[in-house]
Every structure is written in structure tokens, then in C-alpha cells.
Design an enzyme around this catalytic site. Structure first.
Site, PDB file in Angstrom:
ATOM      1  N   SER A  45       0.802  -1.240   0.000  1.00 55.18           N
ATOM      2  CA  SER A  45       0.000   0.000   0.000  1.00 55.18           C
ATOM      3  C   SER A  45       0.830   1.283   0.000  1.00 55.18           C
ATOM      4  CB  SER A  45      -0.939   0.007   1.211  1.00 55.18           C
ATOM      5  OG  SER A  45      -0.254   0.429   2.366  1.00 55.18           O
ATOM      6  N   THR A  67      -2.449  -6.392  -0.972  1.00 54.53           N
ATOM      7  CA  THR A  67      -3.197  -5.749   0.106  1.00 54.53           C
ATOM      8  C   THR A  67      -4.688  -5.795  -0.209  1.00 54.53           C
ATOM      9  OG1 THR A  67      -3.082  -3.601  -1.016  1.00 54.53           O
ATOM     10  CG2 THR A  67      -1.336  -4.118   0.563  1.00 54.53           C
ATOM     11  N   ASP A 147     -23.528  -0.613   7.029  1.00 52.83           N
ATOM     12  CA  ASP A 147     -22.945  -0.685   5.684  1.00 52.83           C
ATOM     13  C   ASP A 147     -24.043  -0.342   4.676  1.00 52.83           C
ATOM     14  OD1 ASP A 147     -21.814  -1.535   3.183  1.00 52.83           O
ATOM     15  OD2 ASP A 147     -20.410  -2.821   4.278  1.00 52.83           O
ATOM     16  N   ARG A 209      -8.304   2.961   7.306  1.00 48.56           N
ATOM     17  CA  ARG A 209      -7.406   3.956   6.721  1.00 48.56           C
ATOM     18  C   ARG A 209      -7.475   5.226   7.568  1.00 48.56           C
ATOM     19  NH1 ARG A 209      -5.166   0.438   4.615  1.00 48.56           N
ATOM     20  NH2 ARG A 209      -4.748   0.044   2.417  1.00 48.56           N
ATOM     21  N   ASP A 233      -4.609   2.304  14.682  1.00 52.53           N
ATOM     22  CA  ASP A 233      -3.571   1.579  13.942  1.00 52.53           C
ATOM     23  C   ASP A 233      -3.189   2.351  12.686  1.00 52.53           C
ATOM     24  OD1 ASP A 233      -1.938  -0.760  13.175  1.00 52.53           O
ATOM     25  OD2 ASP A 233      -3.432  -1.014  11.585  1.00 52.53           O
ATOM     26  N   GLU A 238       0.310   8.993   6.717  1.00 55.33           N
ATOM     27  CA  GLU A 238       1.427   8.081   7.000  1.00 55.33           C
ATOM     28  C   GLU A 238       2.487   8.259   5.924  1.00 55.33           C
ATOM     29  OE1 GLU A 238      -0.243   4.127   7.069  1.00 55.33           O
ATOM     30  OE2 GLU A 238      -1.671   4.647   8.612  1.00 55.33           O
ATOM     31  N   HIS A 255       0.164   0.866  11.704  1.00 56.64           N
ATOM     32  CA  HIS A 255      -0.527   0.257  10.546  1.00 56.64           C
ATOM     33  C   HIS A 255      -0.075  -1.208  10.389  1.00 56.64           C
ATOM     34  CE1 HIS A 255      -2.196   0.997   6.199  1.00 56.64           C
ATOM     35  NE2 HIS A 255      -2.456  -0.230   6.614  1.00 56.64           N
ATOM     36  N   GLY A 258      -3.093  -5.646   9.980  1.00 54.92           N
ATOM     37  CA  GLY A 258      -3.172  -6.751   9.014  1.00 54.92           C
ATOM     38  C   GLY A 258      -1.866  -7.502   8.849  1.00 54.92           C
ATOM     39  N   TYR A 259      -0.919  -7.290   9.783  1.00 54.59           N
ATOM     40  CA  TYR A 259       0.437  -7.818   9.590  1.00 54.59           C
ATOM     41  C   TYR A 259       0.683  -9.187  10.229  1.00 54.59           C
ATOM     42  CZ  TYR A 259       3.091  -4.248   7.075  1.00 54.59           C
ATOM     43  OH  TYR A 259       3.620  -3.433   6.097  1.00 54.59           O
TER      44      TYR A 259
HETATM   45  N1  LIG Z   1      -4.884  -1.648   9.172  1.00 58.71           N
HETATM   46  C1  LIG Z   1      -4.654  -2.611   8.328  1.00 58.71           C
HETATM   47  O1  LIG Z   1      -3.617  -3.251   8.417  1.00 58.71           O
HETATM   48  C2  LIG Z   1      -5.669  -2.966   7.271  1.00 58.71           C
HETATM   49  C3  LIG Z   1      -5.725  -4.290   6.828  1.00 58.71           C
HETATM   50  C4  LIG Z   1      -6.679  -4.634   5.877  1.00 58.71           C
HETATM   51  C5  LIG Z   1      -7.532  -3.664   5.372  1.00 58.71           C
HETATM   52  N2  LIG Z   1      -7.433  -2.387   5.786  1.00 58.71           N
HETATM   53  C6  LIG Z   1      -8.346  -1.365   5.263  1.00 58.71           C
HETATM   54  O2  LIG Z   1      -9.666  -1.737   5.624  1.00 58.71           O
HETATM   55  C7  LIG Z   1     -10.514  -1.523   4.529  1.00 58.71           C
HETATM   56  C8  LIG Z   1     -11.677  -2.490   4.609  1.00 58.71           C
HETATM   57  O3  LIG Z   1     -11.221  -3.819   4.395  1.00 58.71           O
HETATM   58  P1  LIG Z   1     -12.251  -4.974   4.010  1.00 58.71           P
HETATM   59  O4  LIG Z   1     -11.463  -6.180   3.710  1.00 58.71           O
HETATM   60  O5  LIG Z   1     -13.298  -5.102   5.046  1.00 58.71           O
HETATM   61  O6  LIG Z   1     -12.852  -4.390   2.673  1.00 58.71           O
HETATM   62  P2  LIG Z   1     -14.152  -4.840   1.934  1.00 58.71           P
HETATM   63  O7  LIG Z   1     -14.148  -4.177   0.621  1.00 58.71           O
HETATM   64  O8  LIG Z   1     -14.317  -6.312   2.005  1.00 58.71           O
HETATM   65  O9  LIG Z   1     -15.319  -4.203   2.832  1.00 58.71           O
HETATM   66  C9  LIG Z   1     -15.496  -2.825   3.009  1.00 58.71           C
HETATM   67  C10 LIG Z   1     -16.974  -2.590   3.283  1.00 58.71           C
HETATM   68  O10 LIG Z   1     -17.149  -1.203   3.575  1.00 58.71           O
HETATM   69  C11 LIG Z   1     -18.411  -0.830   3.046  1.00 58.71           C
HETATM   70  N3  LIG Z   1     -18.499   0.621   2.944  1.00 58.71           N
HETATM   71  C12 LIG Z   1     -18.025   1.416   1.949  1.00 58.71           C
HETATM   72  N4  LIG Z   1     -18.331   2.704   2.217  1.00 58.71           N
HETATM   73  C13 LIG Z   1     -18.997   2.690   3.406  1.00 58.71           C
HETATM   74  C14 LIG Z   1     -19.550   3.716   4.210  1.00 58.71           C
HETATM   75  N5  LIG Z   1     -19.526   5.010   3.854  1.00 58.71           N
HETATM   76  N6  LIG Z   1     -20.143   3.373   5.384  1.00 58.71           N
HETATM   77  C15 LIG Z   1     -20.196   2.062   5.774  1.00 58.71           C
HETATM   78  N7  LIG Z   1     -19.714   1.055   5.020  1.00 58.71           N
HETATM   79  C16 LIG Z   1     -19.108   1.382   3.864  1.00 58.71           C
HETATM   80  C17 LIG Z   1     -18.488  -1.571   1.726  1.00 58.71           C
HETATM   81  O11 LIG Z   1     -19.818  -1.691   1.277  1.00 58.71           O
HETATM   82  C18 LIG Z   1     -17.849  -2.906   2.071  1.00 58.71           C
HETATM   83  O12 LIG Z   1     -18.817  -3.866   2.424  1.00 58.71           O
HETATM   84  C19 LIG Z   1      -9.628  -1.742   3.289  1.00 58.71           C
HETATM   85  O13 LIG Z   1     -10.106  -1.034   2.187  1.00 58.71           O
HETATM   86  C20 LIG Z   1      -8.298  -1.231   3.738  1.00 58.71           C
HETATM   87  O14 LIG Z   1      -8.152   0.122   3.407  1.00 58.71           O
HETATM   88  C21 LIG Z   1      -6.528  -2.026   6.729  1.00 58.71           C
HETATM   89  O1  LIG Z   2      -4.928  -2.770   2.833  1.00 57.89           O
HETATM   90  C1  LIG Z   2      -4.323  -3.630   3.446  1.00 57.89           C
HETATM   91  O2  LIG Z   2      -4.346  -4.832   3.119  1.00 57.89           O
HETATM   92  C2  LIG Z   2      -3.549  -3.268   4.682  1.00 57.89           C
HETATM   93  O3  LIG Z   2      -3.698  -1.926   4.990  1.00 57.89           O
HETATM   94  C3  LIG Z   2      -2.120  -3.719   4.607  1.00 57.89           C
HETATM   95  O4  LIG Z   2      -1.798  -4.341   5.815  1.00 57.89           O
HETATM   96  C4  LIG Z   2      -1.180  -2.603   4.357  1.00 57.89           C
HETATM   97  O5  LIG Z   2       0.137  -3.045   4.493  1.00 57.89           O
HETATM   98  P1  LIG Z   2       1.288  -2.423   3.558  1.00 57.89           P
HETATM   99  O6  LIG Z   2       0.849  -2.716   2.167  1.00 57.89           O
HETATM  100  O7  LIG Z   2       1.300  -0.949   3.811  1.00 57.89           O
HETATM  101  O8  LIG Z   2       2.513  -3.126   3.934  1.00 57.89           O
END
Ligand SMILES: NC(=O)c1ccc[n+]([C@@H]2O[C@H](COP(=O)([O-])OP(=O)(O)OC[C@H]3O[C@@H](n4cnc5c(N)ncnc54)[C@H](O)[C@@H]3O)[C@@H](O)[C@H]2O)c1
Ligand SMILES: O=C(O)[C@H](O)[C@H](O)COP(=O)(O)O
Length: 375
Positions: A45, A67, A147, A209, A233, A238, A255, A258-259
Site C-alpha cells: 500500500s 493488500t 454498511d 485507513r 492503527d 502516513e 498500521h 493486518g500484519y
Molecule cells: N490496518 C490494516 O492493516 C488494514 C488491513 C486490511 C484492510 N485495511 C483497510 O480496511 C478496509 C476495509 O477492508 P475490508 O477487507 O473489510 O474491505 P471490503 O471491501 O471487504 O469491505 C469494506 C466494506 O465497507 C463498506 N463501505 C463502503 N463505504 C462505506 C460507508 N460510507 N459506510 C459504511 N460502510 C461502507 C463496503 O460496502 C464494504 O462492504 C480496506 O479497504 C483497507 O483500506 C486495513
Molecule cells: O490494505 C491492506 O491490506 C492493509 O492496509 C495492509 O496491511 C497494508 O500493508 P502495507 O501494504 O502498507 O505493507
């Protein structure tokens, strides 16, 4: 075939070496001239993939991001150039759910509350939100889903609440993608007005995010005495985050939700399969052949399982306080990206076999993710 890949992609060499010549790069500082002869580009990312990055390359055929999030990819530009694209949906969803659960367990101990008394508002009920929902169900923790996009899907039988209703829950956990336009845009979804309504009885968790919360507004409210308990997180801007916000967090991390090793490596595997498909070859490698044996792989439980015991199990596999301590200790000296790059191997609950005594335990909370078995 030249395959360029982010150095922070576990098992990339194991999966891709047979398919071409491999070159690793450091994701944050990737530049156009570094990848001018790439046929395949595999990022995470922290690399912005857009016209500026790809302008010197006329041969790129495939871009993959290991990711879930795709907000760093200009997908319209890739489509216009007929470059195939794959992300890794769901790859680290379990890891994020386990991060949130570990944070709740730690806060329950810190403030002496019972998790089963809480109601959690899950905002975004896709992969990460759904995995969290399953784990909360296993622990009998009440939760609601918000959602508005899935709520319109007639095939989705789940019940949904509004954002304002979700924001009234004891815990609010954010699981939306970062989107900047459209009816359901999530950029600053939690703005000053919504943040101001949260109370010191509530916990706000952001593991999606950073830009979903207006960080400057949050800091200002905190400086004025706003009491909501924060688990952050992810951060706006960032790796150059709003440092004073850290002191207002109960748990702060770089962040890494997801690690888990499985989560990161599943991302690599999903891209391997996508590239094989694009090349019309049969995949002959799988992640389970590369994952090391976990440091602790089995435990035996000799009493009935209750909340305290399950909390112990959660912390045994993943205690988020370690990541919080590393973050606070190293953020000023080493910086955000260093903490992420040097992240120690962390395993998912499924890496632990938990043997239960049949005469004591009738129901097993299987959805929690541990590998329960009866002895
Ligand atoms: N911190 C981390 O390490 C980490 C790890 C994985 C994912 N993420 C982030 O988390 C996000 C979500 O991951 P996911 O796997 O659940 O994605 P996903 O696409 O499976 O699910 C996201 C959900 O959010 C819903 N959504 C969109 N806009 C919305 C709103 N305004 N209000 C409520 N719901 C809404 C969508 O309809 C969808 O069902 C990713 O896009 C990524 O940016 C962060
Ligand atoms: O979107 C994701 O899958 C997560 O935010 C992921 O953990 C980001 O990790 P990075 O790609 O920054 O290493």
C-alpha cells in the site's frame, strides 16, 4: 519476464522465482526509472501506482497489490493502458479482526469491564468487518453492522443500522475502504461534528485507513478534554503522522493490524495465483508449504472455558500491547516505516490447537478462530 516486487512481501521469492527474474524494491521510494523494464509489478500500500510511476515503462502487463486496500492504485489508468490488475481481497481480514479483539481484551482488563456487556458498532461489513463479527459472535458480544452499500443488496440477509446508530455503541470499529467521492465517500467520515458526539464511555477503533477520521479535528477535541478511548492503527498522512495524537491513544500502532504472517503471505499467494491465471499456467505452489511451524502450536485447557480463559488465549497468540510499546518507543527515533519493516512474525489464532476436556466443555466457540479439539 522481469518481476519487480516490494521487499516487504513474504515468500515472494518462493512463489515467483520460477516465473521470471526477480528484483526487490523498497516500496515508499519507488520511482519511475526503477521499474522501466518491468513486465510485472507487485506492490504494497505504500507505493502509489499511477501515470507518474509508470510513464517510463511501455511493457508492463500486470500490476498486483498484496493488500486489501486499493486507494493507492489508479485503476482507471491501468485499464486505459490495458494492464491487468489484481488486489488481494480478504488476505489479512482475519488479522485485522484479531487486532481489534486483542485491543478489546486489553482494554477490558485495563478498565475492568466485561466484554459480553458491550455493544460493538462495526462500520463497514465487508471482509474485515465480517471476520470481526464472527469472532464477536463466538464471544457472545453484541454487535451491529453499518454498511449502507451492502444494506441495498437483496441477497444480503443481515440487519443493518445507520452510521449515527453505530456511533452510539460502546465500541465503534471502522472497517471501510478509503473513498473520496460518491454518495458513501469515507474520507473524514468521522469529522469534527461526529467525533464531538463520542463520549468517554466509548471506544473508537480505526484499523482501516487514517483518512477516515479527521485526525486534526480529533486532536483538537482531545486537547479540549474529549474523552473517547482511542485505538489507532492507521493515521492520516502516513508515515508523517500527527505525533501529538499518540499520547491521547489507549493503543497506538504503526498500521500493522493486518500484519499477521498469514495475512501478509496470503496477499503474496493471491497475487501468485492471479499472475498464473494471466499467464495461463497452473499454479504449483501453496502458502501452507512455506509457513513455519508456530512457536507455540498447542495448549490443553483443563477447566471450563469462560471469558477470562478465552481472553488469555487471545493474548497468548497476539497481545497488541507489544506493538503499542514498540510504536511509542521507536516512532521518534526509528520512524513509522522502520517499525513496519522490522515487524516480528505474528501468527493468527488458527495456528494454535486448543485441546478441551470433553467432560467440561460442551460448546466450542469455533468462530473465534482457534483450532479447538476435544480430548
Ligand atoms: N490496518 C490494516 O492493516 C488494514 C488491513 C486490511 C484492510 N485495511 C483497510 O480496511 C478496509 C476495509 O477492508 P475490508 O477487507 O473489510 O474491505 P471490503 O471491501 O471487504 O469491505 C469494506 C466494506 O465497507 C463498506 N463501505 C463502503 N463505504 C462505506 C460507508 N460510507 N459506510 C459504511 N460502510 C461502507 C463496503 O460496502 C464494504 O462492504 C480496506 O479497504 C483497507 O483500506 C486495513
Ligand atoms: O490494505 C491492506 O491490506 C492493509 O492496509 C495492509 O496491511 C497494508 O500493508 P502495507 O501494504 O502498507 O505493507
Amino acid at each position: 519476464m522481469n518481476i519487480y516486487y516490494d521487499e516487504n512481501m513474504p515468500f515472494a521469492a518462493e512463489f515467483f522465482a520460477e516465473l521470471g527474474t526477480l528484483t526487490a524494491f523498497s516500496g515508499r521510494c519507488l520511482q519511475a526509472q526503477d521499474i522501466s523494464d518491468a513486465d510485472v509489478l507487485l506492490v504494497r500500500s505504500i507505493s502509489q501506482v499511477n501515470q507518474a510511476l509508470l510513464k517510463d515503462n511501455q511493457r508492463l502487463r500486470f500490476v498486483g497489490t498484496a493488500t486489501i486496500g486499493v486507494d493507492h492504485i489508479d485503476q482507471a489508468y491501468l485499464a486505459a493502458r490495458n494492464i491487468q490488475f489484481s488486489s488481494a481481497p480478504g488476505c489479512n481480514a482475519v488479522s485485522v479482526a484479531e487486532y481489534v479483539l486483542s485491543a478489546l481484551v486489553v482494554l477490558a482488563e485495563r478498565y475492568l469491564f466485561t466484554l459480553a456487556d458491550l455493544t460493538v458498532g462495526i462500520v463497514g461489513a465487508g471482509n474485515t468487518g465480517s471476520r470481526l463479527s464472527e469472532k464477536l459472535s463466538a464471544l457472545n458480544i453484541k454487535h451491529v453492522l453499518c454498511d449502507p452499500i451492502l444494506a441495498q443488496n437483496p441477497d444480503d440477509q443481515r440487519q443493518y443500522v445507520t452510521l449515527e446508530q453505530a456511533l452510539e455503541c460502546d465500541v465503534v470499529s471502522l472497517h471501510v475502504p478509503l473513498t473520496r467521492a460518491g454518495e458513501h465517500a469515507t474520507y473524514h467520515l468521522l469529522d469534527a461534528e461526529r467525533l464531538a458526539k463520542l463520549s468517554d464511555q466509548q471506544i473508537l477503533i480505526n484499523a482501516c485507513r487514517g483518512e477516515v477520521i479527521d485526525n486534526a479535528a480529533l486532536l483538537k477535541l482531545k486537547q479540549q478534554g474529549q474523552g473517547v478511548k482511542l485505538v489507532l492503527d492507521v493515521w492520516e498522512h502516513e508515515p508523517d503522522i500527527l505525533m501529538p495524537l499518540i499520547d491521547y491513544c489507549e493503543i497506538s500502532t504503526a498500521h500493522i493490524a493486518g500484519y499477521s504472517l498469514e495475512g501478509k503471505a496470503r496477499g503474496t499467494e493471491i497475487l501468485y495465483r492471479a499472475l498464473c491465471k494471466q499467464l495461463a499456467i497452473l499454479p504449483n505452489k501453496q502458502l501452507k508449504d512455506f509457513l513455519p511451524v508456530p512457536a507455540i502450536s498447542s495448549v490443553k485447557i483443563n477447566s471450563p472455558i469462560d471469558e477470562l480463559l478465552l481472553n488469555q488465549l487471545v493474548k497468548m497468540v497476539y497481545d497488541v500491547r507489544r506493538d503499542d510499546a514498540i510504536f511509542r518507543q521507536q516512532i521518534n527515533t526509528q520512524g513509522f516505516d522502520y517499525i513496519r519493516k522490522t515487524y516480528p512474525a505474528r501468527r493468527e489464532f488458527s495456528s494454535l490447537s486448543v485441546a478441551l476436556n470433553n467432560s467440561l466443555n460442551l460448546a466450542m466457540p469455533n468462530q473465534l478462530g482457534f483450532n479447538f479439539n476435544i480430548q
